[in-house]
Design a protein around this motif. Sequence first.
Motif, PDB file in Angstrom:
ATOM      1  N   VAL A 249     -23.882 -26.744  64.768  1.00  0.00           N
ATOM      2  CA  VAL A 249     -24.832 -27.481  65.590  1.00  0.00           C
ATOM      3  C   VAL A 249     -24.561 -28.970  65.418  1.00  0.00           C
ATOM      4  CG1 VAL A 249     -27.252 -27.979  66.038  1.00  0.00           C
ATOM      5  CG2 VAL A 249     -26.558 -25.662  65.366  1.00  0.00           C
ATOM      6  N   GLU A 250     -24.266 -29.622  66.546  1.00  0.00           N
ATOM      7  CA  GLU A 250     -23.942 -31.051  66.544  1.00  0.00           C
ATOM      8  C   GLU A 250     -25.141 -31.868  67.021  1.00  0.00           C
ATOM      9  OE1 GLU A 250     -19.610 -29.804  68.299  1.00  0.00           O
ATOM     10  OE2 GLU A 250     -21.574 -29.460  69.164  1.00  0.00           O
ATOM     11  N   SER A 251     -25.169 -33.119  66.621  1.00  0.00           N
ATOM     12  CA  SER A 251     -26.195 -34.039  67.103  1.00  0.00           C
ATOM     13  C   SER A 251     -25.653 -35.459  67.011  1.00  0.00           C
ATOM     14  CB  SER A 251     -27.480 -33.910  66.284  1.00  0.00           C
ATOM     15  OG  SER A 251     -27.241 -34.248  64.931  1.00  0.00           O
ATOM     16  N   GLY A 252     -26.304 -36.362  67.748  1.00  0.00           N
ATOM     17  CA  GLY A 252     -25.984 -37.778  67.600  1.00  0.00           C
ATOM     18  C   GLY A 252     -25.248 -38.421  68.749  1.00  0.00           C
ATOM     19  N   GLY A 253     -24.850 -37.665  69.757  1.00  0.00           N
ATOM     20  CA  GLY A 253     -24.162 -38.284  70.885  1.00  0.00           C
ATOM     21  C   GLY A 253     -25.117 -39.094  71.746  1.00  0.00           C
ATOM     22  N   GLY A 254     -24.556 -39.798  72.716  1.00  0.00           N
ATOM     23  CA  GLY A 254     -25.395 -40.575  73.616  1.00  0.00           C
ATOM     24  C   GLY A 254     -24.622 -41.686  74.283  1.00  0.00           C
TER      25      GLY A 254
ATOM     26  N   LEU B  34     -22.303 -45.307  66.815  1.00  0.00           N
ATOM     27  CA  LEU B  34     -23.027 -44.037  66.864  1.00  0.00           C
ATOM     28  C   LEU B  34     -22.636 -43.232  65.635  1.00  0.00           C
ATOM     29  CD1 LEU B  34     -22.731 -42.697  70.546  1.00  0.00           C
ATOM     30  CD2 LEU B  34     -24.828 -43.422  69.380  1.00  0.00           C
ATOM     31  N   ARG B  35     -23.541 -42.344  65.239  1.00  0.00           N
ATOM     32  CA  ARG B  35     -23.250 -41.443  64.123  1.00  0.00           C
ATOM     33  C   ARG B  35     -23.459 -40.015  64.593  1.00  0.00           C
ATOM     34  NH1 ARG B  35     -23.269 -41.302  58.359  1.00  0.00           N
ATOM     35  NH2 ARG B  35     -24.479 -39.576  57.445  1.00  0.00           N
ATOM     36  N   LEU B  36     -22.405 -39.228  64.497  1.00  0.00           N
ATOM     37  CA  LEU B  36     -22.485 -37.815  64.835  1.00  0.00           C
ATOM     38  C   LEU B  36     -22.661 -36.995  63.565  1.00  0.00           C
ATOM     39  CD1 LEU B  36     -19.531 -37.499  67.405  1.00  0.00           C
ATOM     40  CD2 LEU B  36     -21.896 -38.198  67.811  1.00  0.00           C
TER      41      LEU B  36
ATOM     42  N   LYS C  80      -8.489 -45.098  63.321  1.00  0.00           N
ATOM     43  CA  LYS C  80      -8.378 -45.666  61.984  1.00  0.00           C
ATOM     44  C   LYS C  80      -8.980 -47.066  61.936  1.00  0.00           C
ATOM     45  CE  LYS C  80      -4.364 -43.108  60.283  1.00  0.00           C
ATOM     46  NZ  LYS C  80      -2.930 -43.182  59.892  1.00  0.00           N
ATOM     47  N   GLY C  81      -9.796 -47.289  60.925  1.00  0.00           N
ATOM     48  CA  GLY C  81     -10.443 -48.581  60.759  1.00  0.00           C
ATOM     49  C   GLY C  81     -11.744 -48.721  61.534  1.00  0.00           C
ATOM     50  N   ARG C  82     -12.022 -47.776  62.424  1.00  0.00           N
ATOM     51  CA  ARG C  82     -13.254 -47.841  63.222  1.00  0.00           C
ATOM     52  C   ARG C  82     -14.196 -46.689  62.920  1.00  0.00           C
ATOM     53  NH1 ARG C  82     -13.081 -47.404  68.649  1.00  0.00           N
ATOM     54  NH2 ARG C  82     -11.239 -46.050  68.643  1.00  0.00           N
ATOM     55  N   PHE C  83     -13.645 -45.515  62.685  1.00  0.00           N
ATOM     56  CA  PHE C  83     -14.453 -44.325  62.436  1.00  0.00           C
ATOM     57  C   PHE C  83     -14.340 -43.937  60.962  1.00  0.00           C
ATOM     58  CE2 PHE C  83     -14.179 -42.273  66.949  1.00  0.00           C
ATOM     59  CZ  PHE C  83     -14.595 -43.468  67.510  1.00  0.00           C
TER      60      PHE C  83
ATOM     61  N   ASN D 162     -20.764 -30.887  51.058  1.00  0.00           N
ATOM     62  CA  ASN D 162     -20.340 -29.493  50.911  1.00  0.00           C
ATOM     63  C   ASN D 162     -21.521 -28.557  50.667  1.00  0.00           C
ATOM     64  OD1 ASN D 162     -17.647 -30.114  51.276  1.00  0.00           O
ATOM     65  ND2 ASN D 162     -17.241 -30.370  49.094  1.00  0.00           N
ATOM     66  N   ALA D 163     -22.498 -29.023  49.934  1.00  0.00           N
ATOM     67  CA  ALA D 163     -23.649 -28.169  49.617  1.00  0.00           C
ATOM     68  C   ALA D 163     -24.416 -27.782  50.882  1.00  0.00           C
ATOM     69  CB  ALA D 163     -24.572 -28.884  48.643  1.00  0.00           C
ATOM     70  N   LYS D 164     -24.361 -28.646  51.892  1.00  0.00           N
ATOM     71  CA  LYS D 164     -25.095 -28.392  53.128  1.00  0.00           C
ATOM     72  C   LYS D 164     -24.180 -27.993  54.281  1.00  0.00           C
ATOM     73  CE  LYS D 164     -28.749 -31.700  51.942  1.00  0.00           C
ATOM     74  NZ  LYS D 164     -29.477 -32.936  52.357  1.00  0.00           N
ATOM     75  N   ASN D 165     -22.873 -27.870  54.014  1.00  0.00           N
ATOM     76  CA  ASN D 165     -21.898 -27.570  55.082  1.00  0.00           C
ATOM     77  C   ASN D 165     -22.095 -28.507  56.273  1.00  0.00           C
ATOM     78  OD1 ASN D 165     -20.333 -25.531  53.906  1.00  0.00           O
ATOM     79  ND2 ASN D 165     -21.837 -23.974  54.455  1.00  0.00           N
ATOM     80  N   THR D 166     -22.266 -29.764  55.960  1.00  0.00           N
ATOM     81  CA  THR D 166     -22.523 -30.779  56.985  1.00  0.00           C
ATOM     82  C   THR D 166     -21.422 -31.826  56.967  1.00  0.00           C
ATOM     83  OG1 THR D 166     -24.915 -30.470  56.858  1.00  0.00           O
ATOM     84  CG2 THR D 166     -24.141 -32.554  57.742  1.00  0.00           C
ATOM     85  N   VAL D 167     -21.033 -32.241  58.162  1.00  0.00           N
ATOM     86  CA  VAL D 167     -20.038 -33.295  58.292  1.00  0.00           C
ATOM     87  C   VAL D 167     -20.593 -34.357  59.238  1.00  0.00           C
ATOM     88  CG1 VAL D 167     -18.847 -32.142  60.204  1.00  0.00           C
ATOM     89  CG2 VAL D 167     -17.602 -33.760  58.769  1.00  0.00           C
ATOM     90  N   HIS D 168     -20.262 -35.603  58.930  1.00  0.00           N
ATOM     91  CA  HIS D 168     -20.721 -36.727  59.742  1.00  0.00           C
ATOM     92  C   HIS D 168     -19.526 -37.529  60.232  1.00  0.00           C
ATOM     93  CE1 HIS D 168     -24.765 -36.014  58.185  1.00  0.00           C
ATOM     94  NE2 HIS D 168     -24.235 -35.982  56.965  1.00  0.00           N
ATOM     95  N   LEU D 169     -19.723 -38.219  61.335  1.00  0.00           N
ATOM     96  CA  LEU D 169     -18.711 -39.130  61.848  1.00  0.00           C
ATOM     97  C   LEU D 169     -19.406 -40.424  62.246  1.00  0.00           C
ATOM     98  CD1 LEU D 169     -15.667 -39.377  62.550  1.00  0.00           C
ATOM     99  CD2 LEU D 169     -16.302 -38.806  64.901  1.00  0.00           C
ATOM    100  N   GLN D 170     -19.187 -41.463  61.462  1.00  0.00           N
ATOM    101  CA  GLN D 170     -19.710 -42.786  61.791  1.00  0.00           C
ATOM    102  C   GLN D 170     -18.690 -43.484  62.675  1.00  0.00           C
ATOM    103  OE1 GLN D 170     -22.719 -44.270  61.004  1.00  0.00           O
ATOM    104  NE2 GLN D 170     -22.026 -45.914  62.359  1.00  0.00           N
ATOM    105  N   MET D 171     -19.111 -43.827  63.875  1.00  0.00           N
ATOM    106  CA  MET D 171     -18.205 -44.436  64.851  1.00  0.00           C
ATOM    107  C   MET D 171     -18.648 -45.870  65.105  1.00  0.00           C
ATOM    108  SD  MET D 171     -17.737 -41.256  67.515  1.00  0.00           S
ATOM    109  CE  MET D 171     -19.417 -41.366  68.119  1.00  0.00           C
ATOM    110  N   ASN D 172     -17.798 -46.810  64.765  1.00  0.00           N
ATOM    111  CA  ASN D 172     -18.082 -48.228  64.949  1.00  0.00           C
ATOM    112  C   ASN D 172     -17.087 -48.838  65.930  1.00  0.00           C
ATOM    113  OD1 ASN D 172     -20.118 -48.083  62.914  1.00  0.00           O
ATOM    114  ND2 ASN D 172     -18.550 -48.347  61.335  1.00  0.00           N
ATOM    115  N   SER D 173     -17.427 -50.017  66.419  1.00  0.00           N
ATOM    116  CA  SER D 173     -16.540 -50.736  67.344  1.00  0.00           C
ATOM    117  C   SER D 173     -16.069 -49.832  68.483  1.00  0.00           C
ATOM    118  CB  SER D 173     -15.329 -51.300  66.582  1.00  0.00           C
ATOM    119  OG  SER D 173     -15.735 -52.161  65.547  1.00  0.00           O
TER     120      SER D 173
END
Length: 115
Positions: A5-10, A18-20, A64-67, A73-84
């Motif tokens: 389940v993904e969230s954070g787009g827009g 944005l942070r996914l 590279k350099g932006r994201f 691991n405990a929550k099986n969760t991954v994030h992607l911080q997207m800048n610039s």
Amino acid sequence: QVQLVESGGGLVQPGGSLRLSCTASGSIFSDNAMGWYRQAPGKERELVARITSGGTTVYSDFVKGRFAGSRDNAKNTVHLQMNSLKSEDTAVYYCYVRSLSLTYWGNGTLVTVSS
């Protein structure tokens, strides 16, 4: 059965951030890789970032350099911080997990970069 389940787009302006987030549930082997692909209109799906359960992260050159990717691991969760963010980052972003040679996908979340 594995679900993601993904969230954070827009919608965001060029230069913005944005942070996914993505959470996987189900039978997932502890030694796995999670990450993100994206697919822009008329283009093939491409790797954005991959993070192994051991913490090794691989980024495609165009982010590279932006994201920055991270995972819990405990929550099986991954994030992607997207800048610039740039207009060319506009795409549907798909979370995935690869476990025991099987790949599972989320439904995708749309990121639109536009003024």
